[in-house]
Structure formats: structure tokens, C-alpha cells
Design an enzyme around this catalytic site. Structure first.
Site, mmCIF file in Angstrom:
data_model
loop_
_atom_site.group_PDB
_atom_site.id
_atom_site.type_symbol
_atom_site.label_atom_id
_atom_site.label_comp_id
_atom_site.label_asym_id
_atom_site.label_seq_id
_atom_site.Cartn_x
_atom_site.Cartn_y
_atom_site.Cartn_z
ATOM 1 N N GLN A 199 0.829 -1.208 0.000
ATOM 2 C CA GLN A 199 0.000 0.000 0.000
ATOM 3 C C GLN A 199 0.866 1.262 0.000
ATOM 4 O O GLN A 199 0.484 2.276 -0.587
ATOM 5 C CB GLN A 199 -0.923 -0.028 1.224
ATOM 6 C CG GLN A 199 -2.142 0.863 1.108
ATOM 7 C CD GLN A 199 -3.309 0.186 0.395
ATOM 8 O OE1 GLN A 199 -3.617 -0.957 0.653
ATOM 9 N NE2 GLN A 199 -3.963 0.895 -0.510
ATOM 10 N N LYS A 205 -2.735 -0.766 6.612
ATOM 11 C CA LYS A 205 -3.719 -1.810 6.305
ATOM 12 C C LYS A 205 -4.181 -2.435 7.596
ATOM 13 O O LYS A 205 -3.454 -2.413 8.597
ATOM 14 C CB LYS A 205 -3.065 -2.891 5.443
ATOM 15 C CG LYS A 205 -4.056 -3.729 4.676
ATOM 16 C CD LYS A 205 -4.422 -3.061 3.369
ATOM 17 C CE LYS A 205 -5.471 -3.809 2.610
ATOM 18 N NZ LYS A 205 -5.612 -3.267 1.250
ATOM 19 N N ASP A 264 -11.847 -3.766 1.922
ATOM 20 C CA ASP A 264 -11.001 -4.707 1.184
ATOM 21 C C ASP A 264 -11.846 -5.992 1.131
ATOM 22 O O ASP A 264 -13.081 -5.916 1.282
ATOM 23 C CB ASP A 264 -9.650 -4.911 1.922
ATOM 24 C CG ASP A 264 -8.591 -5.576 1.050
ATOM 25 O OD1 ASP A 264 -7.924 -4.871 0.288
ATOM 26 O OD2 ASP A 264 -8.430 -6.812 1.113
HETATM 27 N N1 GLU Z 1 -8.261 -2.079 -0.090
HETATM 28 C C1 GLU Z 1 -8.024 -1.277 -1.259
HETATM 29 C C2 GLU Z 1 -6.611 -1.445 -1.723
HETATM 30 O O1 GLU Z 1 -6.078 -2.536 -1.643
HETATM 31 C C3 GLU Z 1 -8.475 0.158 -1.073
HETATM 32 C C4 GLU Z 1 -7.888 0.870 0.089
HETATM 33 C C5 GLU Z 1 -8.508 2.257 0.358
HETATM 34 O O2 GLU Z 1 -9.399 2.680 -0.375
HETATM 35 O O3 GLU Z 1 -8.055 2.881 1.316
HETATM 36 O O4 GLU Z 1 -5.972 -0.559 -2.219
#
Ligand code: GLU
Length: 449
Positions: free
Chosen positions: A115, A130, A170
């Protein structure tokens, strides 16, 4: 069959293995980045001197907590939840929450680590984080999901904030869960802080096009990869694994751009529909009825459902892995290449194993890694934060246009960076180096943090 690391990077990697035992997915995600950033350290030796890699690989903060909750029969359950606040050099920690029985610290750390770079690539002011829980939402009633979300937020709320940490969804966490989480945050704090969560409903501060954004973004990225090869999606046959939010809207955008998606999947099996997936039916089954994919074949007799089948055996021109990590291995990659597949764009996080990636790169398949290809979701979350901060609400078209522009820029950045570092067309190199440099520069400017 792994790529050799320089002595220095191998030393760093060994230390990470030792400090984070048993966290296989985290090791995999780190190794993939280390395998590509060697040339950066040659060009910018100050990054090694300042131990930027060692710093980036260690989360700034990790929170692990108990989530007790009661099911509809009155039985008590205990789950474990996590929030890994990985890196805040570019902005508040940003990243989703995952509810799935496979969740443990190693999964959340791999996701949080990826991320950081993904969020940097979006060009938006967001750091990387996360979270999630080993809670299994499958078969749970609305009331049980609500009680679980409320209990989880009762601990998590003290770690969040518009300028601190902003979770979203997610796997296993969508609009319904974000709603319950937001409601509990509001009760606990007595504050209506829209900016503490994204993926909210559009009737209470969410952004239009957020639901569609990850899937749409992965297809926009595919379109850009094809454009540099003087090609397009028009008339192509595709596979999209998964049938959750990412897969559904990837299929929708493929269809809008003239491609035909003939297969999708869930954990129970694979649907093959030669005439193209009936999107309205798929949405009805997955979004409204929340049923298994076998219900699709029952409603559409020409479609074939294969229990526990392997979607990658279906011949195609392009494939979008949109289910979960390590869902596509070396053997699957070889099958896809042998069947003439020319493009992979990852809607999921780390869906291809290292061996699969090597096979795609050697076969000159256009391969878009998740860090770049699925960044549209979090990018639109950042657009949601922007709307919340200005108490504004944009139209669907405007938001989609912004998303499209961001995906075009991510592609351009990755493409140009790969060429600059001597590996043209290699989006793994492009995404890792470009993301790494954005974060590193910010960290260097801020001193020893
Ligand atoms: N879970 C999504 C990702 O893997 C989105 C995360 C978000 O919108 O903060 O990027």
C-alpha cells in the site's frame, strides 16, 4: 528460481526474515521490491547510507487487539484484529480493512507494505497502512456483522483520524461494513468526522464511483498498456477471476470498452459463459442476494459451473486476476501464455506468484502489477477525502474522469521509470522504483524518522 540480490540487499532481506518469522506473504512482497531497486541504490547512494530500505520495511506502528462479539444464538466469539500503520511520509496512513479467516499479521503486513508504494503512485497525499481481522463473514447475518463491526471499532476508533489513519474496505469489507464502522465511530466520539473512513455510502459522505473504482482502474491500466502496443480491448476475450466488488466492475468496464469477459469465479468454483458474463445477473446474485456463483448457472442454462475449477485454463486474450493473493501460479501462467494470453492487469493484491510473474515477463506479456493496476480504488478514496474536506460532492462523470486521469498518469510514470532504469516495458520495475523514490524523497526531507 529467484533473482539474486546484491550482497547489501541480501543482507537486508535476511534480517527481515529473521525479524518477521513465519510471515511468508510479507517476505514475498518485500523480496519483489528488493529484486527491482538495486539500480536505484547505485544512482542514489544516499538512500542506502540513510538506511531508507530498512526504515521502509519496518512499520511505524502495529496494533493488535481482541474483538469479542456475540452471535445470533447468544454464543460468544473472540477474533483478533490488526491495524498496521506502515508509513506516513506522504500523508495519513491509508488502506483498507480485510475480514477473512486467512488474515494474520503476515497478510496485513504484506498488504500494508504494498500500500505504501501503491498510494505513492497515485500522486495523492496518502501514506500506507492496512488492517483486518480473522473474522469470517460467510454465512453471518446482518445483525452479527453489525455487532462485530461495532466491537472492532470500539478499540480501533482511538487510532483513527482524518490526519492520522483512514481505513476503507477490502475483501469482506464493503459499503455495509463501512456504514456500521462509521456509525460506531460517530457514537463513540460524538463527532461527525467524514474523513476518518472512505468507501462510505453516497447518502452520507461517500464518493460516487468509489465502488467501481478498483475494477474500472485495472481496466484503464490495461487499456494504457495496450495503447503503447498500438492495440485496444475492443473485440478481445477476457477472464476475470473473483466475483466481488473489484471483479464485477472490472467486467463492467471491459464490456463498456467492447471486450467480452467469458469467465469469473468465487471460492466455490468457476463460471464459463461463452456468450459473455451477464452482468445484471452477476450483480443480483453477488450484491443483492449474496449467494454462491453456482446460482448463476442455475439462472442461465448455457453457462457452465465447474466446482473448484481453475479459471486460468480457459483460453483468452487477456486476464484480470481480481480475487486474492497467490491465486495464479507458475503453471497457470504457462497455461495462459500457451493459450495466447497477451495481457495481465492485477485487480487483486499480489495475485500472481513470483514464478508466474517471471513467466509473463519472459514471454513479453504486458504485465500490470497490482501496485499500479489496482491503485484506482485507493486513489478514489483519496478523492473521497478531498470531497469530505471541502464538504463537496462530485458527479459520477467528474469523479470517473479524475480516476481515469490518475490511472493514465500512473501508467506513464511506471512506463517512463522502467525505461529510465534500463528495463523498458517492465511495469514491475517501473512501479516499484517510481513508488519507492516518491516515498524515499519525502523521508529524506524529513530527517531521521
Ligand atoms: N483495499 C483497497 C486497496 O487494496 C483500497 C484501500 C482504500 O481505499 O483505502 O488498495
Amino acid at each position: 528460481m529467484t533473482v539474486r540480490l546484491s550482497e547489501k540487499l541480501e543482507f537486508i532481506y535476511q534480517d527481515i526474515l529473521k525479524r518477521n518469522p513465519g510471515e511468508q506473504e510479507f517476505h514475498q512482497a518485500v523480496r519483489e521490491v528488493l529484486e527491482t531497486i538495486g539500480p536505484v541504490l547505485v544512482k542514489y547512494p544516499e538512500l542506502a547510507e540513510q538506511k531508507i530500505i530498512e526504515r521502509i520495511c519496518e512499520p511505524e506502528r502495529q496494533i493488535i487487539f481482541r474483538v469479542p462479539w456475540m452471535d445470533d444464538k447468544g454464543e460468544i466469539h473472540i477474533n483478533r484484529a490488526f491495524r498496521v500503520q506502515f508509513n506516513s511520509a506522504l500523508g495519513p496512513y491509508k488502506g483498507g480493512m480485510r475480514f477473512h479467516p486467512s488474515v494474520y499479521l503476515g497478510i496485513i503486513k504484506f498488504l500494508g507494505f504494498e500500500q505504501i508504494f501503491k498510494n505513492a503512485l497515485t500522486g495523492m497525499p496518502i501514506g500506507g497502512g492496512k488492517g483486518g481481522s480473522d473474522f469470517d463473514p460467510k454465512g453471518r447475518s446482518d445483525a452479527e456483522i453489525m455487532r462485530f463491526c461495532q466491537s472492532l471499532m470500539t478499540e480501533l476508533y482511538r487510532h483513527l483520524g482524518e490526519y492520522t489513519d483512514v481505513p476503507a474496505g477490502d475483501i469482506g469489507v464493503g459499503g455495509r461494513e463501512v456504514g456500521y464502522l462509521f456509525g460506531q465511530y460517530k457514537r463513540l466520539t460524538n463527532r461527525y468526522e467524514s474523513g476518518i473512513l472512505t468507501g462510505k455510502g453516497i447518502h452520507y459522505g461517500g464518493s460516487r464511483a468509489r465502488t467501481e473504482a478498483t475494477g474500472y482502474g485495472a481496466v484503464f491500466f490495461a487499456e494504457e498498456m495496450l495503447k503503447v502496443r498500438q492495440d485496444s480491448l475492443e473485440g478481445k476475450i477476457g477472464l476475470v477471476s473473483g466475483s466481488g466488488n473489484v471483479a464485477i466492475y472490472a467486467i463492467e468496464k471491459c464490456q463498456q470498452l467492447g471486450a467480452k469477459v467469458v469467465a469469473c469465479s468465487d471460492s466455490s468454483g468457476v463460471i464459463y459463459d461463452e456468450q459473455g458474463i451477464d452482468l445484471a445477473l452477476l450483480k443480483e446474485i453477488k450484491e443483492v442476494r449474496r449467494e454462491r456463483l453456482s446460482a448463476y448457472a442455475q439462472a442461465r442454462p448455457q453457462a457452465r459451473f465447474t466446482k473448484e475449477g481453475n479459471i486460468w485454463q480457459v483460453p483468452c486474450d487477456f486476464a484480470l486476476p481480481c480475487a486474492t493473493q497467490n491465486e495464479l501460479n507458475g503453471k497457470d501462467a504457462q497455461t495462459l501464455v500457451n493459450n495466447g494470453c497477451k495481457l495481465i492487469s492485477e485487480g487483486a493484491n499480489m495475485p500472481c506468484t513470483p514464478e508466474a510473474i517471471r513467466i509473463f515477463l519472459e514471454a513479453k506479456v504486458a504485465y500490470g502489477p497490482g501496485k499500479a493496476a489496482n491503485a484506482g480504488g485507493v486513489a478514489t478514496s483519496a478523492l473521497e477525502m478531498q470531497q469530505n474536506a471541502s464538504r463537496d460532492s462530485w458527479s459520477f462523470n467528474h469523479t470517473e474522469q479524475r480516476l481515469h486521469e490518475i490511472m493514465r498518469n500512473i501508467h506513464k510514470d511506471c512506463y517512463e521509470t522502467a525505461a529510465e532504469f534500463g528495463d523498458p516495458g517492465n511495469y514491475v520495475v517501473g512501479a516499484n522504483i517510481c513508488g519507492f523514490l516518491k516515498v524515499s524523497r519525502a523521508m529524506l526531507s524529513m530527517g531521521l524518522i
